[in-house]
Design a protein around this motif. Structure first.
Motif, PDB file in Angstrom:
ATOM      1  N   ALA A 104      77.641  12.120  81.962  1.00 32.87           N
ATOM      2  CA  ALA A 104      76.963  11.462  83.179  1.00 32.87           C
ATOM      3  C   ALA A 104      75.730  13.127  83.259  1.00 32.87           C
ATOM      4  CB  ALA A 104      76.772  10.783  83.435  1.00 32.87           C
ATOM      5  N   LYS A 105      75.986  13.897  84.209  1.00 30.16           N
ATOM      6  CA  LYS A 105      75.693  15.009  85.026  1.00 30.16           C
ATOM      7  C   LYS A 105      75.786  15.970  84.162  1.00 30.16           C
ATOM      8  CE  LYS A 105      77.987  13.135  89.856  1.00 30.16           C
ATOM      9  NZ  LYS A 105      78.701  14.403  90.990  1.00 30.16           N
ATOM     10  N   TYR A 106      76.289  16.102  83.837  1.00 27.43           N
ATOM     11  CA  TYR A 106      76.398  17.288  82.569  1.00 27.43           C
ATOM     12  C   TYR A 106      74.922  17.358  81.630  1.00 27.43           C
ATOM     13  CZ  TYR A 106      77.150  21.026  79.554  1.00 27.43           C
ATOM     14  OH  TYR A 106      77.745  21.929  78.383  1.00 27.43           O
ATOM     15  N   ARG A 107      75.488  15.549  81.090  1.00 28.32           N
ATOM     16  CA  ARG A 107      74.137  15.671  80.482  1.00 28.32           C
ATOM     17  C   ARG A 107      72.745  15.738  80.959  1.00 28.32           C
ATOM     18  NH1 ARG A 107      75.319  14.008  74.732  1.00 28.32           N
ATOM     19  NH2 ARG A 107      77.634  14.191  74.136  1.00 28.32           N
ATOM     20  N   ASN A 160      67.846  17.116  80.695  1.00 22.22           N
ATOM     21  CA  ASN A 160      66.203  16.805  81.541  1.00 22.22           C
ATOM     22  C   ASN A 160      66.657  18.181  82.308  1.00 22.22           C
ATOM     23  OD1 ASN A 160      65.958  13.794  81.574  1.00 22.22           O
ATOM     24  ND2 ASN A 160      67.759  13.916  83.167  1.00 22.22           N
ATOM     25  N   ALA A 161      66.125  19.153  81.529  1.00 26.87           N
ATOM     26  CA  ALA A 161      66.054  20.605  81.820  1.00 26.87           C
ATOM     27  C   ALA A 161      65.139  20.216  81.376  1.00 26.87           C
ATOM     28  CB  ALA A 161      66.959  21.672  81.481  1.00 26.87           C
ATOM     29  N   PRO A 162      63.777  21.213  82.321  1.00 21.65           N
ATOM     30  CA  PRO A 162      62.602  21.376  81.371  1.00 21.65           C
ATOM     31  C   PRO A 162      62.392  22.704  80.711  1.00 21.65           C
ATOM     32  CG  PRO A 162      62.541  22.491  83.787  1.00 21.65           C
ATOM     33  CD  PRO A 162      63.901  21.519  83.704  1.00 21.65           C
ATOM     34  N   GLU A 163      63.747  23.619  80.511  1.00 25.92           N
ATOM     35  CA  GLU A 163      63.389  24.518  79.235  1.00 25.92           C
ATOM     36  C   GLU A 163      64.728  23.759  77.694  1.00 25.92           C
ATOM     37  OE1 GLU A 163      64.925  25.182  81.881  1.00 25.92           O
ATOM     38  OE2 GLU A 163      63.532  26.480  83.071  1.00 25.92           O
ATOM     39  N   ILE A 164      64.290  24.379  76.978  1.00 28.23           N
ATOM     40  CA  ILE A 164      65.339  24.152  75.576  1.00 28.23           C
ATOM     41  C   ILE A 164      66.268  24.382  75.902  1.00 28.23           C
ATOM     42  CG2 ILE A 164      65.492  23.417  73.412  1.00 28.23           C
ATOM     43  CD1 ILE A 164      62.718  23.839  73.391  1.00 28.23           C
ATOM     44  N   VAL A 165      67.646  23.959  76.149  1.00 31.55           N
ATOM     45  CA  VAL A 165      68.996  24.655  76.244  1.00 31.55           C
ATOM     46  C   VAL A 165      69.727  24.413  75.434  1.00 31.55           C
ATOM     47  CG1 VAL A 165      71.342  24.226  76.966  1.00 31.55           C
ATOM     48  CG2 VAL A 165      69.326  23.440  78.464  1.00 31.55           C
ATOM     49  N   TYR A 166      70.002  25.362  74.279  1.00 30.87           N
ATOM     50  CA  TYR A 166      70.483  25.813  72.504  1.00 30.87           C
ATOM     51  C   TYR A 166      71.436  26.390  72.646  1.00 30.87           C
ATOM     52  CZ  TYR A 166      68.971  30.719  73.513  1.00 30.87           C
ATOM     53  OH  TYR A 166      68.001  31.861  73.390  1.00 30.87           O
ATOM     54  N   PRO A 188      67.567  17.327  73.653  1.00 27.97           N
ATOM     55  CA  PRO A 188      66.264  16.748  73.601  1.00 27.97           C
ATOM     56  C   PRO A 188      65.128  17.180  73.598  1.00 27.97           C
ATOM     57  CG  PRO A 188      68.491  15.650  73.691  1.00 27.97           C
ATOM     58  CD  PRO A 188      67.969  16.453  74.149  1.00 27.97           C
ATOM     59  N   ARG A 189      64.879  18.257  74.769  1.00 22.93           N
ATOM     60  CA  ARG A 189      63.696  18.764  75.211  1.00 22.93           C
ATOM     61  C   ARG A 189      62.577  19.201  73.600  1.00 22.93           C
ATOM     62  NH1 ARG A 189      58.591  18.413  78.909  1.00 22.93           N
ATOM     63  NH2 ARG A 189      58.356  21.008  78.853  1.00 22.93           N
ATOM     64  N   VAL A 190      63.227  19.917  72.356  1.00 25.41           N
ATOM     65  CA  VAL A 190      62.823  20.297  71.556  1.00 25.41           C
ATOM     66  C   VAL A 190      61.527  19.583  71.044  1.00 25.41           C
ATOM     67  CG1 VAL A 190      64.637  19.837  70.437  1.00 25.41           C
ATOM     68  CG2 VAL A 190      62.927  22.047  70.134  1.00 25.41           C
ATOM     69  N   THR A 191      62.149  18.026  70.686  1.00 24.09           N
ATOM     70  CA  THR A 191      61.204  17.261  70.239  1.00 24.09           C
ATOM     71  C   THR A 191      59.875  17.706  71.374  1.00 24.09           C
ATOM     72  OG1 THR A 191      63.179  15.977  69.605  1.00 24.09           O
ATOM     73  CG2 THR A 191      61.294  14.785  69.337  1.00 24.09           C
ATOM     74  N   GLU A 192      59.806  17.418  72.400  1.00 29.55           N
ATOM     75  CA  GLU A 192      58.716  16.790  73.379  1.00 29.55           C
ATOM     76  C   GLU A 192      57.753  18.285  72.703  1.00 29.55           C
ATOM     77  OE1 GLU A 192      59.477  16.304  76.955  1.00 29.55           O
ATOM     78  OE2 GLU A 192      61.014  15.031  76.499  1.00 29.55           O
ATOM     79  N   HIS A 252      67.568  17.706  63.638  1.00 33.21           N
ATOM     80  CA  HIS A 252      66.707  18.286  61.933  1.00 33.21           C
ATOM     81  C   HIS A 252      66.752  19.545  62.642  1.00 33.21           C
ATOM     82  CE1 HIS A 252      63.976  19.093  59.695  1.00 33.21           C
ATOM     83  NE2 HIS A 252      63.338  20.171  59.877  1.00 33.21           N
ATOM     84  N   ILE A 253      67.237  20.035  63.943  1.00 29.53           N
ATOM     85  CA  ILE A 253      67.256  21.376  63.644  1.00 29.53           C
ATOM     86  C   ILE A 253      69.494  22.033  63.630  1.00 29.53           C
ATOM     87  CG2 ILE A 253      68.260  23.330  65.889  1.00 29.53           C
ATOM     88  CD1 ILE A 253      65.374  22.752  65.156  1.00 29.53           C
ATOM     89  N   ARG A 254      70.248  21.054  63.718  1.00 27.00           N
ATOM     90  CA  ARG A 254      71.721  20.702  62.698  1.00 27.00           C
ATOM     91  C   ARG A 254      71.390  21.414  62.060  1.00 27.00           C
ATOM     92  NH1 ARG A 254      72.126  17.699  67.863  1.00 27.00           N
ATOM     93  NH2 ARG A 254      73.063  16.029  66.567  1.00 27.00           N
ATOM     94  N   GLU A 255      70.953  20.123  61.327  1.00 26.13           N
ATOM     95  CA  GLU A 255      70.890  20.382  59.564  1.00 26.13           C
ATOM     96  C   GLU A 255      70.074  21.903  59.261  1.00 26.13           C
ATOM     97  OE1 GLU A 255      68.091  16.528  58.818  1.00 26.13           O
ATOM     98  OE2 GLU A 255      70.644  15.048  59.693  1.00 26.13           O
ATOM     99  N   HIS A 256      68.998  22.307  60.507  1.00 29.76           N
ATOM    100  CA  HIS A 256      68.909  23.023  59.553  1.00 29.76           C
ATOM    101  C   HIS A 256      68.532  24.203  60.578  1.00 29.76           C
ATOM    102  CE1 HIS A 256      66.454  20.072  57.244  1.00 29.76           C
ATOM    103  NE2 HIS A 256      66.411  20.987  56.310  1.00 29.76           N
ATOM    104  N   PRO A 257      69.984  24.999  60.778  1.00 28.89           N
ATOM    105  CA  PRO A 257      70.317  26.450  61.349  1.00 28.89           C
ATOM    106  C   PRO A 257      69.642  27.396  61.625  1.00 28.89           C
ATOM    107  CG  PRO A 257      71.926  25.541  59.811  1.00 28.89           C
ATOM    108  CD  PRO A 257      71.034  24.777  59.412  1.00 28.89           C
ATOM    109  N   MET A 258      69.091  27.890  60.726  1.00 29.55           N
ATOM    110  CA  MET A 258      68.241  28.738  60.493  1.00 29.55           C
ATOM    111  C   MET A 258      66.692  28.497  60.860  1.00 29.55           C
ATOM    112  SD  MET A 258      70.051  31.328  60.478  1.00 29.55           S
ATOM    113  CE  MET A 258      69.174  32.816  60.744  1.00 29.55           C
TER     114      MET A 258
END
Length: 765
Positions: free
Chosen positions: A266-269, A274-280, A293-297, A305-311
């Motif tokens: 839970a702490k790691y997730r 909840n990071a303000p940046e997109i972690v990738y 999930p920040r990428v959706t906002e 969708h990102i995983r299904e289209h890696p590029m």
């Protein structure tokens, strides 16, 4: 950072909560079961009490019937007459109702109903059990059925053989039982005359057994039930608690282990999601393999969708920025970190600015994996651009203003900005003034206060002068002072505070205001001189006019000798003209007094009905000459008015005279007075005259103004009557209102405040 790529294994949910839940459900179920059993036993005891009472009711009914049949079989019983057993008046049709023995004792016949009634009364007094023989056709009115018995008798007609019910009598619980009473041969003797035949249902016999003794007898059993059920309940709850505790103990270690795993995950997730940046995570061979999930906002794409289209991420980068990104990835494959900015298109086609920096680099078999943080800095970029544009616009406006002076100073009071308008107002060029203290632009008498106020603003953050517009004196470069208007504001740049002032040279405005003030004083003096002149002239004219009017009245009355009709007409014209001129002078004098504030009210309680009578007599001749009917409509309970009697009379005369003057032949004037719903004193003068146009209503309230043109008007007058009345009414704290319609007439409403009404008891105050 492989955790960003691989899914964390699911940890089995702890059964601890389920054990407690099941234990709670077991407790609730056990409690419900015990309570249901207790209530069932309670109801059983109650049913038993009712059953026993019903059995007793049947036993008593059978006993009573045996008794009644015995008596009926013997044709009744003769007993000695006494006060408790008098002759039955309802057996008077029997010739042998009363007999006398050979020894002289008087006996009376008791039929079964008479016997049973006495038995029932004794039995009720001894044991509380009520018995009654009743019928719908009565021989004895005392046997009249109550509502329950009447309903039972009607049900017997449909074939019902027994009715047993649990009801209340006088608020107490009873078991009531009633069975039909069938007519047999033994009943014919006493009841045959009522029309009954053998086999008919003559009525019914009821027995009412009190239920309270039976219910009281169940109380000990109920107490025992509570005790036994309580003990069983506690035993069951204890067993359930023991089983729950044992189950919890067995799963304690497993729960602790599972909780530790869950907390870490839970702490790691939480950190990642909840990071303000997109972690990738990005692979130079596979593309994007993870996005938080920040990428959706931010971009509108889901992580799936990102995983299904890696590029997709790489392909959405702005073409102008793509070389920079590819170069950074190439450097990362050699172990170099990066921190770059680039644009990327979202799902809606809009562009976002990103700051991208890698946090972990690792790879194997020629694959480079980058774990990084991508922050959306679009708002920051737009704010920077907006700030640059705003500064450009501000400087453009600042430098282009040549009429308004705009000056900025720092928190030490030194000039930091200077526009052409300031140069025009104060005479200093920008090169001469920048860095100089602001005090060189103000007279010496202001400088100490300015320095103190600036210090308060700097040390205590007290900016009470911010947002205010004040008028001050400015000091020109050549040494002359000039008036100015200053509006001050404050703003921050970094950790420093600056003050900006917008300054307008108001020399021309001040000169104009001075000229207006002088013109106002001249006009007021001229008006005062006019008022004084009118007052003096009016006073000087009144003395000779009184003489002219007096001598004219003597001549009209022919007090010193007869005159011809012609001379009498001349004298009447002289008198009327003099009176008209005297009235005009009086109005002018009153207007003059009102303008100078010299009118003092002599107030007292006034009976308006009494005051109106002489007023109507004074104007009656004028009304007759104009063929106008004047009606006074005052209620009998009209209260007293606290006012100046002379001035109220003057107001009434003016208003009614105007209503007559501007009326038409055969017209009508109504003078009315009443107390309004708001408890104000209201006087109305309503006429049926020609009316006044809406556009002229305000004109008739101005002194010396008349609606008719001076060359065409058909009535004489100064135009002072209504304005003078209005001023006198307002002097009393009242109001005057005119409502008029051309061709219909005019209504003048005078309203005095409630505090001027006296003796309101008659009007419901």
């Amino acid at each position: 950072m492989h955790a960003l790529v691989a899914d964390t294994p699911k940890i089995p949910a702890s059964p601890y909560a389920s054990i407690w839940r099941y234990g709670l459900f077991a407790c609730i179920g056990w409690t419900v079961l015990v309570i249901a059993s207790l209530f069932w036993n309670y109801e059983f005891l109650t049913d038993q009490a009712v059953f026993l009472a019903t059995s007793d009711a049947r036993s008593n009914w059978n006993k009573d019937q045996a008794f009644r049949r015995w008596a009926a079989g013997h044709g009744g019983v003769y007993v000695e007459i006494d006060e408790n057993t008098p002759p039955n008046p309802y057996l008077a049709q029997l010739p042998e109702r009363d007999v006398t023995t050979t020894s002289g004792k008087r006996l009376t016949l008791m039929n079964p109903a008479y016997i049973m009634r006495q038995v029932f009364d004794h039995f009720e007094n001894l044991y509380g059990i009520k018995g009654k023989i009743t019928s719908q056709i009565l021989l004895n009115p005392n046997n009249k059925p109550d509502a329950w018995e009447l309903n039972a008798l009607k049900r017997f007609e449909s074939g019902t053989q027994e009715i047993v019910e649990h009801t209340l009598i006088d608020g107490q619980p009873y078991v009531r039982m009633m069975r039909p009473m069938v007519m047999d041969q033994s009943c014919v003797k006493c009841h045959g005359h009522l029309g009954y035949k053998v086999g008919d249902i003559r009525g019914g016999v009821s027995v009412s057994v009190p239920l309270s003794p039976y219910l009281d007898a169940t109380m000990k059993s109920r107490t025992a039930l509570i005790s036994t059920h309580g003990g069983v309940w506690f035993l069951g709850i204890g067993m359930i608690g023991f089983l729950v505790k044992r189950g919890c103990q067995r799963n304690a270690e497993q729960r602790a282990y599972q909780k530790n795993l869950q907390d870490r995950e839970a702490k790691y997730r939480q950190l990642v999601e909840n990071a303000p940046e997109i972690v990738y995570s990005f692979s130079n061979k596979k593309g994007n393999v993870y996005c938080s999930p920040r990428v959706t906002e931010v971009l509108g794409y889901t992580p799936e969708h990102i995983r299904e289209h890696p590029m997709l991420w790489h392909d959405s980068i702005h073409p102008d920025d793509l070389p920079t990104v590819d170069a950074a990835i190439a450097k990362a494959s050699h172990g170099q970190s990066f921190d770059i900015e680039y644009r990327i298109r979202d799902a809606n086609g809009s562009w976002h600015w990103f700051q991208d920096r890698n946090i972990v680099l690792y790879g194997e078999n020629g694959e480079t994996v980058i774990d990084g943080l991508a922050a959306d800095i679009t708002a920051h970029k737009e704010a920077v651009m907006a700030l640059i544009d705003s500064e450009k616009k501000f400087r453009s406006v600042y430098q282009s203003s040549s009429l308004t002076a705009i000056i900025s100073v720092d928190e030490d009071g030194n000039v930091s900005m200077w526009n052409p308008g300031a140069q025009k107002a104060f005479g200093y060029t920008e090169q001469e003034i920048i860095g100089q203290p602001l005090t060189i632009l103000m007279p010496k008498r202001y400088r100490v206060a300015h320095t103190s106020g600036l210090r308060q603003a700097r040390e205590h953050k007290q900016n009470s002068f911010i947002g205010r517009t004040v008028e001050l004196q400015g000091l020109h470069k050549d040494g002359h002072e000039f008036p100015l208007e200053l509006s001050l504001g404050a703003w921050k740049s970094g950790d420093k505070t600056y003050f900006s002032g917008i300054i307008n040279d108001i020399t021309d405005r001040k000169a104009y205001e001075e000229s207006l003030h002088k013109a106002k004083e001249d006009a007021e003096y001229a008006n005062f001189a006019k008022t004084q002149f009118l007052a003096n002239m009016s006073h000087e004219l009144r003395t000779p006019l009184n003489g002219i009017i007096g001598f004219a009245e003597i001549m009209v009355a022919q007090m010193l000798g007869p005159l011809s009709e012609t001379y009498q007409g001349y004298c009447r014209d002289i008198r009327n003209s003099g009176q008209h001129l005297l009235s005009l002078i009086t109005e002018i004098l009153d207007t003059s007094k009102l303008e100078t504030g010299n009118v003092k009210l002599s107030e007292s309680e006034i009976n308006l009905r009494t005051l109106a009578e002489p007023c109507m007599r004074l104007i009656q001749q004028k009304a007759d000459e104009a063929q106008v009917e004047v009606e006074v409509d005052f209620p009998n309970d009209l209260p007293m008015l606290y006012a100046d009697e002379t001035r109220i009379k003057q107001i009434l005369l003016n208003l009614v005279s105007n209503a007559i003057k501007f009326n038409k032949p055969q017209g009508r004037v109504v003078l009315d007075a009443h107390v309004t719903d708001d408890k104000d004193f209201e006087i109305t003068v309503k006429d049926t005259g020609r009316g006044i146009a809406q556009k002229d209503l305000s004109k008739v309230l101005e002194p010396f103004k008349q609606v008719e043109d001076i060359m065409t008007r058909s009535h004489e007058g100064s135009g002072l009557g209504l304005p003078l009345s209005k001023n006198l009414i307002e002097l009393h704290g009242g109001t005057l209102k005119i409502d008029s319609e051309l061709g219909v007439g005019t209504t003048v409403t005078v309203r005095f405040p409630a505090e001027r009404i006296r003796d309101l008891t008659s009007v419901g105050a």
